[in-house]
Design a protein around this motif. Sequence first.
Motif, PDB file in Angstrom:
ATOM      1  N   GLY A  24       0.880  -1.008  -0.092  1.00 53.53           N
ATOM      2  CA  GLY A  24      -0.068   0.139   0.117  1.00 53.53           C
ATOM      3  C   GLY A  24       0.839   1.247  -0.010  1.00 53.53           C
ATOM      4  N   VAL A  25       0.541   2.305  -0.804  1.00 53.29           N
ATOM      5  CA  VAL A  25       1.260   3.414  -0.824  1.00 53.29           C
ATOM      6  C   VAL A  25       0.277   4.522  -0.461  1.00 53.29           C
ATOM      7  CG1 VAL A  25       2.497   5.157  -2.514  1.00 53.29           C
ATOM      8  CG2 VAL A  25       2.722   2.599  -2.774  1.00 53.29           C
ATOM      9  N   PRO A  26       0.600   5.562   0.333  1.00 51.72           N
ATOM     10  CA  PRO A  26      -0.446   6.440   0.823  1.00 51.72           C
ATOM     11  C   PRO A  26      -1.051   7.441  -0.341  1.00 51.72           C
ATOM     12  CG  PRO A  26       1.568   6.307   2.397  1.00 51.72           C
ATOM     13  CD  PRO A  26       1.858   5.555   1.122  1.00 51.72           C
ATOM     14  N   VAL A  27      -2.015   7.721  -0.010  1.00 52.80           N
ATOM     15  CA  VAL A  27      -2.678   8.791  -1.037  1.00 52.80           C
ATOM     16  C   VAL A  27      -2.751  10.315  -0.119  1.00 52.80           C
ATOM     17  CG1 VAL A  27      -4.808   9.280  -2.139  1.00 52.80           C
ATOM     18  CG2 VAL A  27      -3.921   6.964  -2.238  1.00 52.80           C
ATOM     19  N   ASP A  28      -2.354  11.550  -0.672  1.00 53.02           N
ATOM     20  CA  ASP A  28      -2.917  12.582  -0.069  1.00 53.02           C
ATOM     21  C   ASP A  28      -3.662  13.468  -1.198  1.00 53.02           C
ATOM     22  OD1 ASP A  28      -1.115  13.561  -2.014  1.00 53.02           O
ATOM     23  OD2 ASP A  28       0.494  14.036  -1.018  1.00 53.02           O
ATOM     24  N   GLU A  87      -2.867  15.363  -3.677  1.00 53.75           N
ATOM     25  CA  GLU A  87      -2.559  15.212  -5.047  1.00 53.75           C
ATOM     26  C   GLU A  87      -2.441  13.430  -5.664  1.00 53.75           C
ATOM     27  OE1 GLU A  87       0.876  17.731  -6.373  1.00 53.75           O
ATOM     28  OE2 GLU A  87       1.092  18.065  -4.258  1.00 53.75           O
ATOM     29  N   GLY A  88      -2.914  12.828  -4.962  1.00 54.47           N
ATOM     30  CA  GLY A  88      -3.022  11.118  -5.240  1.00 54.47           C
ATOM     31  C   GLY A  88      -1.935  10.482  -4.738  1.00 54.47           C
ATOM     32  N   MET A  89      -1.742   9.397  -5.195  1.00 52.34           N
ATOM     33  CA  MET A  89      -0.572   8.564  -4.864  1.00 52.34           C
ATOM     34  C   MET A  89       0.730   9.190  -4.623  1.00 52.34           C
ATOM     35  SD  MET A  89       0.877   5.031  -6.449  1.00 52.34           S
ATOM     36  CE  MET A  89      -0.199   3.860  -5.948  1.00 52.34           C
ATOM     37  N   GLU A  90       1.479   8.946  -3.431  1.00 52.25           N
ATOM     38  CA  GLU A  90       2.446   9.591  -3.076  1.00 52.25           C
ATOM     39  C   GLU A  90       3.668   9.061  -3.980  1.00 52.25           C
ATOM     40  OE1 GLU A  90       3.269  10.069   1.180  1.00 52.25           O
ATOM     41  OE2 GLU A  90       1.231  10.938   1.389  1.00 52.25           O
ATOM     42  N   CYS A  91       4.249   9.565  -4.987  1.00 53.80           N
ATOM     43  CA  CYS A  91       4.987   8.666  -5.680  1.00 53.80           C
ATOM     44  C   CYS A  91       6.389   8.576  -5.206  1.00 53.80           C
ATOM     45  CB  CYS A  91       5.306   9.588  -7.186  1.00 53.80           C
ATOM     46  SG  CYS A  91       3.585   9.360  -8.175  1.00 53.80           S
ATOM     47  N   ALA A  92       6.717   9.797  -4.469  1.00 55.93           N
ATOM     48  CA  ALA A  92       8.005   9.399  -3.438  1.00 55.93           C
ATOM     49  C   ALA A  92       8.257   8.057  -2.664  1.00 55.93           C
ATOM     50  CB  ALA A  92       8.303  10.640  -2.811  1.00 55.93           C
ATOM     51  N   ARG A  93       7.257   7.807  -2.135  1.00 56.45           N
ATOM     52  CA  ARG A  93       7.110   6.775  -1.546  1.00 56.45           C
ATOM     53  C   ARG A  93       6.989   5.442  -2.420  1.00 56.45           C
ATOM     54  NH1 ARG A  93       4.573   7.323   3.874  1.00 56.45           N
ATOM     55  NH2 ARG A  93       4.577   4.959   4.052  1.00 56.45           N
ATOM     56  N   LEU A  94       6.631   5.697  -3.566  1.00 53.97           N
ATOM     57  CA  LEU A  94       6.391   4.548  -4.397  1.00 53.97           C
ATOM     58  C   LEU A  94       7.922   4.123  -4.923  1.00 53.97           C
ATOM     59  CD1 LEU A  94       5.352   2.487  -6.773  1.00 53.97           C
ATOM     60  CD2 LEU A  94       4.933   4.630  -8.051  1.00 53.97           C
ATOM     61  N   GLY A  95       8.532   5.396  -5.046  1.00 55.75           N
ATOM     62  CA  GLY A  95       9.964   5.125  -5.594  1.00 55.75           C
ATOM     63  C   GLY A  95      10.825   4.626  -4.846  1.00 55.75           C
ATOM     64  N   ARG A  96      10.467   4.396  -3.326  1.00 56.60           N
ATOM     65  CA  ARG A  96      11.370   3.777  -2.457  1.00 56.60           C
ATOM     66  C   ARG A  96      10.833   2.310  -2.125  1.00 56.60           C
ATOM     67  NH1 ARG A  96      10.717   8.833   0.283  1.00 56.60           N
ATOM     68  NH2 ARG A  96       8.972   8.089   1.838  1.00 56.60           N
ATOM     69  N   LEU A  97       9.923   1.879  -2.794  1.00 61.32           N
ATOM     70  CA  LEU A  97       9.524   0.351  -2.770  1.00 61.32           C
ATOM     71  C   LEU A  97      10.644  -0.438  -3.714  1.00 61.32           C
ATOM     72  CD1 LEU A  97       5.647   0.388  -3.106  1.00 61.32           C
ATOM     73  CD2 LEU A  97       6.973  -0.368  -1.012  1.00 61.32           C
ATOM     74  N   PRO A  98      11.236  -1.228  -3.077  1.00 56.91           N
ATOM     75  CA  PRO A  98      12.278  -2.130  -3.868  1.00 56.91           C
ATOM     76  C   PRO A  98      11.401  -3.217  -4.754  1.00 56.91           C
ATOM     77  CG  PRO A  98      12.194  -2.953  -1.756  1.00 56.91           C
ATOM     78  CD  PRO A  98      11.246  -1.690  -1.801  1.00 56.91           C
TER      79      PRO A  98
END
Length: 406
Positions: A154-158, A160-171
């Motif tokens: 799960g990636v948080p939503v704010d 502006e939508g999905m937090e892509c910075a958090r997505l980028g940290r998913l290995p």
Amino acid sequence: STGLSTFGQENTEDLSSQHSWSEPLQRLKNHHLPPPKQGAPRAFRLGIPAFDLFPFDVWAKLQAGFWRNPAPAQLGYGDPAGEPALRELIAAYLRRSRGLTCTAEQIVITSGAQQAISLCAQLLLQPGDRVAVENPGYRAAAHAFSMAGAEVAGVPVDEEGMECARLGRLPDCRLAYVTPAHQYPTGVTMSLPRRLALLGWAERNDGWIIEDDYDGEYRYSGAPLAPLAALDRAGRVLYVGTFGKIAFPALRLGYLVLPAQLAQAFSQGKALAVRHSEVSSQCVMAEFMARGHFQRHIRRMRKAALSRRNVLKAGWPVDIAGLGSMPEVAAGLHVKVSVDNFAREQALVAKAEAVGVEVAALSNFWLADSEVPVDKRAGLVLGFAAVPEGEIAAALMKLRKAWRKG
């Protein structure tokens, strides 16, 4: 997409004790859909458009016309990708309404959006692959990915939508599923910077994006942003569309717009599951679109949804302890209202159900392993298009009385 958001545990056999059963059957213990809501729609059921306004008389005439003199070629096995005429019309519609440049050859007809999502899960993922989903989000999509053996993150939503910075940290993430036009269930619209960041993530990581545009026809204010698929220059976006939110959910008719390099493989993969989609509904929808009925119906549905939204907004209960005010609703068929804690959310939902009103708990849309504290997951999600204005006003009166008691 529908309002199905919780794990339905009833009538589920404990497969964990059945050691001879396959791994997919074992996964079903935690990854299946609850039974659908039965009976006529009530306020404020999710996932239901104003199908009381559908021109069933026109549809019946077109259906009768098809069966009165069907072409022999249409009675055999059909094209697994779908009827060519319908695919051409969908491509033209998307070019005009979404700015999405695509051809009929990139389109595969599906049995609604859910089959489209499941097909993506089956063909793009291997067991153990990591998939990013919005959290909170559309749980039926997460179930489909889990059934394919993927690890769902799960990636948080704010705002502006999905937090892509958090997505980028998913290995080792292979795929991201998003609802950018009208996030399900929070209702936010993904900003242009986030859309570009998400496309950049896919290109850098050789990943895929599933863009679920489940209710994109409903926009009430402001210019809609271009879909991810229209901005995609690297062939990384798979666009999911459905007729269920414009016509009615029982019409299991959706589609995938695929990067050109995937189109043939998806057609072949679909053929192994169902050979082809039911032909008459495709042909009737093609006629419905070709004769202009579809565009006229979209305008009628958008006007009706706006009117029903306005009744909900005007009559929303105020001065209820812990219950937020009605936010602006610029798009879609549902709205999320804040609640201050989980216990109050559950009480409000139960009191609504006791007086015959359907209100969904936002807490049910979160993944079970979410980092967010339970009280921060609370809220209410209401569909506002399922019933006419008078029924909405009556339901709001019931809620005001029920929620002010005690």
